[in-house]
Design an enzyme around this catalytic site. Structure first.
Site, PDB file in Angstrom:
ATOM      1  N   VAL A 272       1.236  -0.960   0.168  1.00 35.17           N
ATOM      2  CA  VAL A 272      -0.152   0.036   0.267  1.00 35.17           C
ATOM      3  C   VAL A 272       0.840   0.964   0.050  1.00 35.17           C
ATOM      4  O   VAL A 272       1.834   0.907   0.431  1.00 35.17           O
ATOM      5  CB  VAL A 272      -0.685  -0.226   1.425  1.00 35.17           C
ATOM      6  N   SER A 273       0.505   1.696  -0.667  1.00 40.19           N
ATOM      7  CA  SER A 273       1.354   3.442  -0.648  1.00 40.19           C
ATOM      8  C   SER A 273       2.893   3.113  -1.639  1.00 40.19           C
ATOM      9  O   SER A 273       2.185   3.008  -2.013  1.00 40.19           O
ATOM     10  CB  SER A 273       1.246   4.020   0.797  1.00 40.19           C
TER      11      SER A 273
END
Length: 613
Positions: A272-273
């Site tokens: 994520v990210s």
């Protein structure tokens, strides 16, 4: 790029050597020879100290009170680990009652097992990165599987546990993590204190990070900004080394069933990210050894397009003013305080000739127009109010500029540094108690956890109040030697196209205000498709960057969490890998309904179903 808001919630080893040369790492291609891993540790975690929540369970994870240290200045390794897991969960996931984690999506059940950890180093790096593998007792050597993840943001080694750990351990898979050359291995330059492999503070021994000029300056150094390694350029290699470490750890865990290889072990990469960006960077390599990849809200810049640093520095300068041109901003931050700050910023920008207009309203429209021309939607601008209100743009810009330019502690070209916060809020020495908490609670990008950002431009504030911000901006747009140095680092971190042989799912919130979809995934997916990649793209309306912000009522009225879509994508690609007659995920523009104050229902998420073959 997600970082945990503070209010919410290495000298490299002299014995460390790698078995690859710098030349091997010049460009994506065949995987380099297996690295050597140093400072191996094996620990057992059962009963009230298991793998997924360190025995804390949902109620303790929800608590704003951190798990205690018996001796606040000298935590044990178990205590440091427990608090790091608590912090990592709270920084990424929405754990609020009714939010759905552990009920509608995700898993929080206790998972007994073992952990293996070590230091790894990519070719040419000055400092190691941490790698860790969790092996549940339910692991089945006859059905071998490994989930590999890089931490979101610049978080420590457990920074992906709420995603990769929650899904992978529940499926009986081993889970491998990397902090991808960042993490919470802060170093107190005044006390000469860093952190050991087990997360406990120390002034000597095999510390995870000691900056090169540790005796030449004061304050606090941390690996993302001050290692001199530009870790973002190597995110893909960090993930590949975590995968290699995962297989070696399984060899040690089950020696009679060794060797574990990518040919015999089903492997899924997820993040994520910044962790999502690492997943996509790993996809560039031939023979990367992944069966599928899932990237959520990835921080990924495509060569030839403006980099995310450009947007971050533009936002740091313009967004406080631009937000005044929008109504109905989410809270926090408090609207009255934001309006006051924004009006002052508009006036300063007008005086500097950076916006047009004779009054605050016109100046705000001018700032908003500039951000819109850069590609930022009104939805992303509204969500960006949080990062503006809590000064995240400046903290990110300072850290990334330092990393891209490979500057050491005390060398930032715009005069910024970091220090422990004294009792009166001014820079000062860190207490032993505050210092001991950094490894467990630090987000990897201060401010937070008792560390503050120090603006060396403050003495010039009366004459040039925008001096520091404009300096950060000029590092991405100017023609100075420092600007060329920073832009070289940015170019090194640009993503290339993935290889064709691995299924990829990219998931992004349409209203992401920190890593805007228009500047990242919307650019990457066409690049991947042009290269012939097998890629599905889920664009999620009413979703922004920080699931943890759904703890605030105004946010959960507007937004849905993004993590359920990562779990669904992993479920769907895993089903395909087990049974190739089942289809892979397909493109989708998803229109979910925020839960407001009611408990989240799965049907509100509108998760795409897999179409029949």
């Amino acid at each position: 790029m997600s970082i945990r808001p503070a209010f919410l919630l290495c000298a490299a080893l002299p014995l460390f050597v790698a078995c690859v040369s710098v030349a091997d790492a010049a460009a994506p291609g065949p995987i380099a020879a297996a690295p050597v891993f140093e400072q191996w540790r094996e620990t057992r975690h059962r009963g009230n100290d298991e793998l997924l929540t360190a025995g804390l369970g949902i109620e303790a994870l929800r608590s704003t009170t951190a798990p205690p240290f018996a001796n606040p200045a000298h935590p044990t390794a178990d205590e440091a680990r427990r608090r790091a897991i608590w912090s990592s969960w709270r920084g990424i996931a929405d754990l609020t009652p009714g939010g759905g984690f552990g009920e509608v999506y995700g898993n929080l059940q206790a998972v007994p097992g073992r952990e293996f950890s070590a230091y790894a180093r990519v070719p040419g790096a000055r400092h190691p990165h941490r790698v860790l593998v969790q092996v549940p007792d339910t692991f089945d050597v006859a059905r071998r599987c490994l989930v590999v993840a890089a931490s979101s943001g610049s978080r420590g080694i457990y920074g992906a546990i709420s995603v990769a750990g929650s899904w992978g351990l529940a499926h009986g898979c081993a889970v491998a993590y990397t902090d991808k050359g960042a993490g919470s291995d802060y170093y107190d330059l005044d006390a000469g204190s860093g952190f050991q492999a087990d997360g406990t503070p120390a002034t000597q021994g095999a510390l995870a990070f000691v900056p090169a000029n540790a005796g030449a300056t004061h304050g606090v150094a941390f690996k993302h900004a001050h290692s001199g390694d530009n870790p973002e350029a190597d995110w893909g290699r960090h993930l590949l080394q975590a995968r290699q470490f995962g297989l070696q750890a399984l060899d040690r865990a089950y020696p009679r069933s060794a060797p574990f290889t990518t040919a015999t072990t089903r492997t899924l990469g997820v993040g994520v990210s910044n962790g999502g960006g690492a997943v996509l960077r790993a996809a560039e390599f031939d023979g990367a050894g992944f069966d599928a990849l899932v990237a959520g809200e990835p921080n990924v810049s495509v060569a030839g397009a403006p980099p995310l640093y450009d947007f971050v520095t533009q936002s740091a300068v313009l967004m406080p003013c631009a937000l005044l041109a929008l109504e109905d901003l989410p809270q926090p931050p408090l609207q009255a305080a934001a309006a006051q700050v924004g009006a002052v910023r508009c006036a300063l920008l007008k005086s500097a000739g950076q916006v047009q207009g004779d009054d605050t309203a016109a100046q705000a429209r001018s700032a908003r127009q500039q951000l819109g021309e850069a590609g930022l939607s009104d939805g992303a601008l509204r969500a960006g109010a949080f990062s503006t209100g809590f000064d995240l743009w400046r903290a990110i810009a300072v850290t990334y500029a330092s990393a891209y330019g490979r500057y050491g502690a005390g060398e930032h070209p715009c005069g910024y540094s970091f220090s422990a916060a004294g009792a009166n809020g001014s820079p000062g020495p860190a207490s032993a108690e505050v210092r001991a908490s950094w490894w467990s609670e630090g987000s990897g990008i201060p401010p937070g956890s008792g560390v503050m950002l120090v603006d060396g431009n403050a003495a010039h504030a009366a004459d040039d109040p925008l001096r520091g911000l404009n300096c950060l901006r000029a590092l991405g747009t100017g023609d100075s030697a420092d600007a060329h140095r920073v832009r070289a680092g940015i170019a090194d971190a640009a993503a290339g196209p993935p290889r064709r042989d691995v299924p990829i799912v990219v998931i992004h919130g349409v209203d992401d205000g920190l890593v805007p979809i228009s500047m990242t995934s919307d650019r990457y997916v066409p690049l991947a498709r042009t290269a012939g990649a097998k890629i599905a793209y889920w664009r999620v309306s009413n979703a922004q960057h920080f699931d943890s912000l759904l703890a605030f009522p105004d946010y959960r009225k507007r937004y849905v969490p993004l993590l359920p879509y990562l779990f669904a994508a992993m479920d769907q690609v895993w089903a395909h890998l087990q049974d190739p007659t089942r289809a892979l995920p397909q493109d989708a523009l998803i229109q979910p309904t925020p839960r407001a104050e009611a408990p989240l229902r799965r049907d509100q998420l509108s998760i795409p179903a897999v179409s029949a073959r």
